[in-house]
Scaffold this active site. Structure first.
Site, PDB file in Angstrom:
ATOM      1  N   PRO A  44       0.823  -1.210   0.000  1.00 53.76           N
ATOM      2  CA  PRO A  44       0.000   0.000   0.000  1.00 53.76           C
ATOM      3  C   PRO A  44       0.856   1.259   0.000  1.00 53.76           C
ATOM      4  CG  PRO A  44      -0.777  -1.535   1.663  1.00 53.76           C
ATOM      5  CD  PRO A  44       0.488  -2.095   1.119  1.00 53.76           C
ATOM      6  N   THR A  79      -2.674   3.491  -7.251  1.00 52.96           N
ATOM      7  CA  THR A  79      -3.842   4.271  -7.645  1.00 52.96           C
ATOM      8  C   THR A  79      -3.415   5.456  -8.494  1.00 52.96           C
ATOM      9  OG1 THR A  79      -4.781   3.669  -5.524  1.00 52.96           O
ATOM     10  CG2 THR A  79      -5.909   5.386  -6.751  1.00 52.96           C
ATOM     11  N   HIS A  91      24.976  -8.825   3.925  1.00 51.39           N
ATOM     12  CA  HIS A  91      24.310 -10.105   3.687  1.00 51.39           C
ATOM     13  C   HIS A  91      24.069 -10.310   2.181  1.00 51.39           C
ATOM     14  CE1 HIS A  91      21.242 -13.269   4.785  1.00 51.39           C
ATOM     15  NE2 HIS A  91      20.838 -12.962   3.563  1.00 51.39           N
ATOM     16  N   GLU A  92      23.471  -9.307   1.568  1.00 47.37           N
ATOM     17  CA  GLU A  92      23.164  -9.454   0.140  1.00 47.37           C
ATOM     18  C   GLU A  92      24.439  -9.517  -0.692  1.00 47.37           C
ATOM     19  OE1 GLU A  92      20.292 -10.296  -0.745  1.00 47.37           O
ATOM     20  OE2 GLU A  92      19.265  -9.776   1.119  1.00 47.37           O
TER      21      GLU A  92
HETATM   22  P1  ADP Z   1      -1.623   2.731  -3.484  1.00 52.30           P
HETATM   23  O1  ADP Z   1      -2.747   2.804  -4.438  1.00 52.30           O
HETATM   24  O2  ADP Z   1      -0.437   1.978  -4.029  1.00 52.30           O
HETATM   25  O3  ADP Z   1      -1.966   2.277  -2.117  1.00 52.30           O
HETATM   26  P2  ADP Z   1      -1.689   5.574  -3.778  1.00 52.30           P
HETATM   27  O4  ADP Z   1      -1.545   5.719  -5.238  1.00 52.30           O
HETATM   28  O5  ADP Z   1      -3.051   5.694  -3.222  1.00 52.30           O
HETATM   29  O6  ADP Z   1      -1.044   4.202  -3.300  1.00 52.30           O
HETATM   30  O7  ADP Z   1      -0.713   6.603  -3.069  1.00 52.30           O
HETATM   31  C1  ADP Z   1      -1.093   7.331  -1.955  1.00 52.30           C
HETATM   32  C2  ADP Z   1      -0.431   8.690  -1.967  1.00 52.30           C
HETATM   33  O8  ADP Z   1       0.975   8.549  -1.802  1.00 52.30           O
HETATM   34  C3  ADP Z   1      -0.603   9.410  -3.271  1.00 52.30           C
HETATM   35  O9  ADP Z   1      -1.756  10.187  -3.266  1.00 52.30           O
HETATM   36  C4  ADP Z   1       0.642  10.272  -3.343  1.00 52.30           C
HETATM   37  O10 ADP Z   1       0.454  11.478  -2.645  1.00 52.30           O
HETATM   38  C5  ADP Z   1       1.668   9.466  -2.618  1.00 52.30           C
HETATM   39  N1  ADP Z   1       2.531   8.707  -3.521  1.00 52.30           N
HETATM   40  C6  ADP Z   1       2.656   7.359  -3.536  1.00 52.30           C
HETATM   41  N2  ADP Z   1       3.546   6.964  -4.470  1.00 52.30           N
HETATM   42  C7  ADP Z   1       3.973   8.067  -5.075  1.00 52.30           C
HETATM   43  C8  ADP Z   1       4.904   8.321  -6.142  1.00 52.30           C
HETATM   44  N3  ADP Z   1       5.555   7.299  -6.745  1.00 52.30           N
HETATM   45  N4  ADP Z   1       5.122   9.583  -6.515  1.00 52.30           N
HETATM   46  C9  ADP Z   1       4.483  10.600  -5.900  1.00 52.30           C
HETATM   47  N5  ADP Z   1       3.597  10.437  -4.908  1.00 52.30           N
HETATM   48  C10 ADP Z   1       3.339   9.191  -4.476  1.00 52.30           C
HETATM   49 ZN    ZN Z   2      19.687 -13.955   2.225  1.00 51.88          ZN
END
Ligand code: ADP
Ligand code: ZN
Length: 653
Positions: free
Chosen positions: A249, A254, A468-469
Site C-alpha cells: 500500500p 492508484t 548479507h546481500e
Molecule cells: P496505493 O494505491 O499503491 O496504495 P496511492 O496511489 O493511493 O497508493 O498513493 C497514496 C499517496 O501517496 C498518493 O496520493 C501520493 O500522494 C503518494 N505517492 C505514492 N507513491 C507516489 C509516487 N511514486 N510519486 C508521488 N507520490 C506518491
Molecule cells: Zn539472504
C-alpha cells in the site's frame, strides 16, 4: 456525469406507454387500463399508500377503544365470584380472555346493551370452573358472550396476517431493488458506488508519479494503445485487457492508474474490491455488471479496481466457500471475457497479495499483464520528495537527498506524509519555511510508528542487510556455473524480505548436476557467512535462505540418490503431504535409522559448504567491503555496476 434514470423521466416514459396501451384496451372493450397492471411504479405507490391507511386506521381504532372503553378493575376470580353471590355484579360478559362484570345495566336507543359509564366494572381472568354458569343463573345475573368487535377482529387479522405479509412484501421489494441495481433514484444501490471521475478530475499524469520508472515504462504502452487504438487494430498487435499492479500500500498504484487515464484524457472509474463485497448474495455481481455497463457507455475509459484480492481470492481456498464473493468473482471473469479491448476499455487493478488471487484472474485475456510497483529506491524517494515539497514552503538549504537517504523503506505515501508532518512541525516551531531540522524530527517520529507496521530499517540493520546481500552476490559470482547476478537491493520488498539478490538464469534448466546443486547451497549460505565474517555474529534474517539450502540438500540425499550411503537410491520423503492446503496423509517410507542418517548427512553437508563459503568470502573480503559500502549508498545495484567491481579478478576465477 453519472447516468441514472431519473424518476420523472421514467414516469414520462410509462405515461406514454400507458396511453398507447389504454387506447389499445379501449378499442377492445371495457377493460380498465388501470387494472391491467401496466403502470407498475404507480401501482406500487398506491399499494404502499393503502398499507399506510390500514395501519393508521388500525391505530385509530385501538386508540378510540382504549379511550372510550371502561377502565375495569382487575380482581381475582374468587373475589369476582363473591361479587356475583353478593349481588353486586348484575351482568357478566364472558370473553375469551376475561370475564367482565358490571354492577349496573344501561340500554341505549338501539337496544344494544352496553356497560355504562357510571357503572363499576370488574374484570377477572377466568378459572376453569364448571359451576360458574350455574352460579350466575342462581343469582339471576345476566350473562352473554360479546361478538368480537370490528376493531378487535381487524386487530387480530392485522397482526396475524396483514402485518407479517406486509413486512415480507416490504423486505422482498427492498431486496429485489438492491439486486436489480435499482430503477433509478434512491434504489440504484448498485450504481451509486462506482465513482466516475471525469478526465479533468484525475488531473494526474506520469509526471506526478515519481520513482516507479519500470511500472511507468510498461504503462506507457497502455497509454499508447488507448491513444491510437485504430493503429493497433490495423497492425493487429496484441492489445492488453487487464493490467495488475502489484505492490504494498502507498506505493502509488492508484496514482499510476489515474495517470494512465490522465495521460490519455479518458474517464476513470474507480472501485475498491471491498465495495463489491456485500451482505446480500448477488449485490456484488450486480455492481460488477453496472460498473462494466457504465464503462462501456463511456469508452474509451479506464476501470480501476483497488484491492482486487477482496473479491479475487482463490475460490478453492476455503472449504466453506463464500457464495457472494464467488458470484462476484465469476461475474468479473464473465465481464472481462465478454468484452473486447478494441472497444477501448482497459482494466487496471491493484493488489498487494497476488499470491492469494484466483488463478483464473491471471489467465490470458484477463489480468495477463502484471506490473510490480516497488517501494522507491534512493533516487525515487528523492524525486517523490521533490514533487511533494513543491506544495509547501521549503527552505533552500534543505537537502532532499539526505532526507531520501534516511528514509529507506518509506513508500510514496509515507514520504508524502513526511513532508506534511515536517510542515506541521515547522508551523509549531514558528518558522516561515520548513527546515532540515523539521524533516529530521518528522523522520524520527514517523520511523518509530512505521517500524512497527512495516519494514523501515535503521542504519545498523541496513548495514547488515547490505553485507548479507553482497555475500550472496559474491558467492554467485565466484561459484562456477552459478547464475549471474542481475540485481542486488537492500530496499525492503513486500513484508518478508529485507533485501534481495536476483540471479538471472542464463538458460532454462531442467537437469542440474550435483556440483551445481551444491553451488546453489553455497550462494544461499553466502548471506549468513558474510554477516559472520563482518559482524562476528549472525542475525535471524537468513532463515529463508537456510530453509531453502536445507531443502536442496535433503532432496539431494533422499530423492536424487546423491549421498554416500544411499547412492542411487530413491528414499522418498517422509514429509507430511499437503493437498490444497488440507492435510491428507502422512507417509513414511523409510526407517527411523535412515531418517537419522539423512538428518546427520544434511547437517554435515551444510556445515561443509558453510566452511567453504566462509573461506571463499574471507579471500574476497576487500570486495565484500567495497561492494557492500557502495550498495549502502545506492541501495539498488544492477549487474553492470556489480561486475565493474569484480573486474579482472572475476575473469581469473
Ligand atoms: P496505493 O494505491 O499503491 O496504495 P496511492 O496511489 O493511493 O497508493 O498513493 C497514496 C499517496 O501517496 C498518493 O496520493 C501520493 O500522494 C503518494 N505517492 C505514492 N507513491 C507516489 C509516487 N511514486 N510519486 C508521488 N507520490 C506518491
Ligand atoms: Zn539472504
Amino acid at each position: 456525469m453519472e447516468e441514472t434514470i431519473k424518476p420523472s423521466q421514467q414516469n414520462d416514459q410509462t405515461d406514454v406507454r400507458r396511453e398507447s396501451i389504454s387506447q389499445l384496451v379501449k378499442g377492445r372493450g371495457k377493460e380498465d387500463p388501470q387494472k391491467s397492471g401496466i403502470k407498475k411504479p404507480d401501482n406500487q405507490n398506491r399499494f404502499r399508500l393503502n398499507l399506510w391507511y390500514f395501519v393508521g386506521f388500525f391505530l385509530l381504532i385501538s386508540m378510540v377503544n382504549t379511550f372510550l372503553g371502561e377502565k375495569p378493575q382487575t380482581i381475582e376470580f374468587s373475589e369476582f365470584k363473591q361479587k356475583v353471590i353478593s349481588g353486586e355484579i348484575k351482568r357478566v360478559e364472558l370473553g375469551d380472555k376475561y370475564y367482565v362484570g358490571s354492577s349496573l345495566v344501561q340500554a341505549d336507543q338501539q337496544g344494544n346493551q352496553q356497560l355504562g359509564n357510571s357503572t363499576q366494572v370488574y374484570r377477572t381472568i377466568p378459572v376453569n370452573d364448571s359451576g360458574f354458569i350455574g352460579l350466575l343463573d342462581a343469582n339471576r345475573v345476566e350473562y352473554y358472550t360479546r361478538p368480537v368487535s370490528f376493531g378487535e377482529m381487524f386487530g387480530n387479522v392485522f397482526l396475524t396476517w396483514i402485518l407479517p405479509f406486509g413486512l415480507m412484501m416490504g423486505l422482498w421489494w427492498f431486496l429485489s431493488f438492491r439486486l436489480k441495481g435499482g430503477a433509478g433514484g434512491v434504489m440504484s444501490f448498485g450504481k451509486n458506488k462506482a465513482k466516475l471521475v471525469s478526465e479533468g478530475d484525475t488531473g494526474v499524469t506520469f509526471k506526478d508519479v515519481a520513482g516507479a520508472d519500470e511500472a511507468k515504462e510498461e504503462l506507457v504502452e497502455v497509454v499508447d494503445f488507448l491513444k491510437n487504438s485504430t493503429k493497433f487494430d490495423e497492425i493487429g498487435g496484441k492489445i492488453p485487457k487487464g493490467v495488475l499492479l502489484i505492490g504494498t500500500p502507498g506505493t502509488g498504484k492508484t496514482m499510476l492508474a489515474k495517470a494512465v487515464a490522465g495521460e490519455v484524457g479518458v474517464p476513470f472509474f474507480k472501485m475498491s474490491g471491498a465495495d463489491f463485497v456485500e451482505l446480500f448474495v448477488g449485490v456484488g455481481a450486480a455492481r460488477v455488471r453496472d460498473l462494466f455497463q457504465e464503462a462501456r457507455k463511456n469508452a474509451p475509459c479506464i476501470i480501476f479496481i483497488d484491492e482486487l484480492d477482496a473479491i479475487g481470492k482463490s475460490r478453492g481456498a476455503s472449504i466453506n466457500g463464500n457464495d457472494e464473493r464467488e458470484q462476484t468473482l465469476n461475474q468479473l471473469l464473465v465481464e472481462m471475457d465478454g468484452f473486447d479491448s478494441k472497444g477501448g476499455v482497459i482494466i487496471l487493478a491493484a493488489t498487494n497479495r497476488p499470491e492469494i488471487l484466483d488463478p483464473a484472474l491471471l489467465r490470458p485475456g484477463r489480468f495477463d499483464r502484471q506490473i510490480l510497483v516497488d517501494r522507491p529506491d534512493l533516487k525515487g524517494r528523492k524525486a517523490i520528495l521533490e514533487i511533494h515539497s513543491k506544495n509547501v514552503q521549503v527552505d533552500e538549504k534543505v537537502e532532499l537527498g539526505k532526507i531520501a537517504a534516511a528514509t529507506v523503506g518509506f513508500s510514496g505515501a509515507d514520504l508524502a506524509n513526511l513532508v506534511n508532518e515536517a510542515a506541521i512541525l515547522a508551523v509549531r516551531n514558528n518558522r516561515k519555511k520548513v527546515m532540515q531540522a523539521d524533516f529530521s524530527e518528522a523522520i524520527e517520529k514517523l520511523v518509530a510508528g512505521l517500524e512497527k507496521k512495516s519494514r523501515v530499517m535503521n542504519e545498523k540493520e541496513k548495514e547488515i542487510v547490505a553485507y548479507h546481500e553482497t555475500g550472496h552476490a559474491l558467492m554467485a559470482a565466484f561459484t562456477p556455473d552459478a547464475d549471474p547476478v542481475q540485481k542486488i537491493s537492500i530496499v525492503p520488498r513486500g513484508l518478508a524480505a529485507l533485501g534481495y539478490t536476483m540471479q538471472m538464469p542464463s538458460e532454462d534448466r531442467y537437469l542440474i548436476n550435483e556440483e551445481e546443486l551444491l553451488g546453489r547451497v553455497d550462494v544461499l549460505l553466502g548471506g549468513r557467512a558474510a554477516e559472520q565474517i563482518i559482524f562476528g555474529r549472525v542475525s535471524n534474517g537468513a532463515s529463508n535462505d537456510l530453509s531453502r539450502a536445507t531443502d536442496i540438500v535433503r532432496k539431494m540425499i533422499s530423492e536424487y540418490g546423491m549421498s554416500d550411503k544411499f547412492k542411487n537410491v530413491y528414499l522418498g520423503s517422509n514429509q507430511t503431504s499437503y493437498l490444497g492446503g488440507m492435510q491428507t496423509s502422512e507417509r513414511k517410507e523409510y526407517s527411523e535409522s535412515t531418517q537419522n542418517y539423512i538428518d546427520e548427512e544434511i547437517a554435515k553437508t551444510i556445515n561443509n559448504r558453510y566452511e567453504r563459503t566462509l573461506d571463499l568470502l574471507k579471500k574476497k573480503l576487500d570486495l565484500l567491503h567495497k561492494i557492500a559500502k557502495r550498495l549502502l549508498e545506492i541501495e539498488v545495484m544492477d549487474a553492470e555496476i556489480f561486475n565493474s567491481f569484480l573486474g579482472t579478478e572475476h575473469q581469473a576465477a
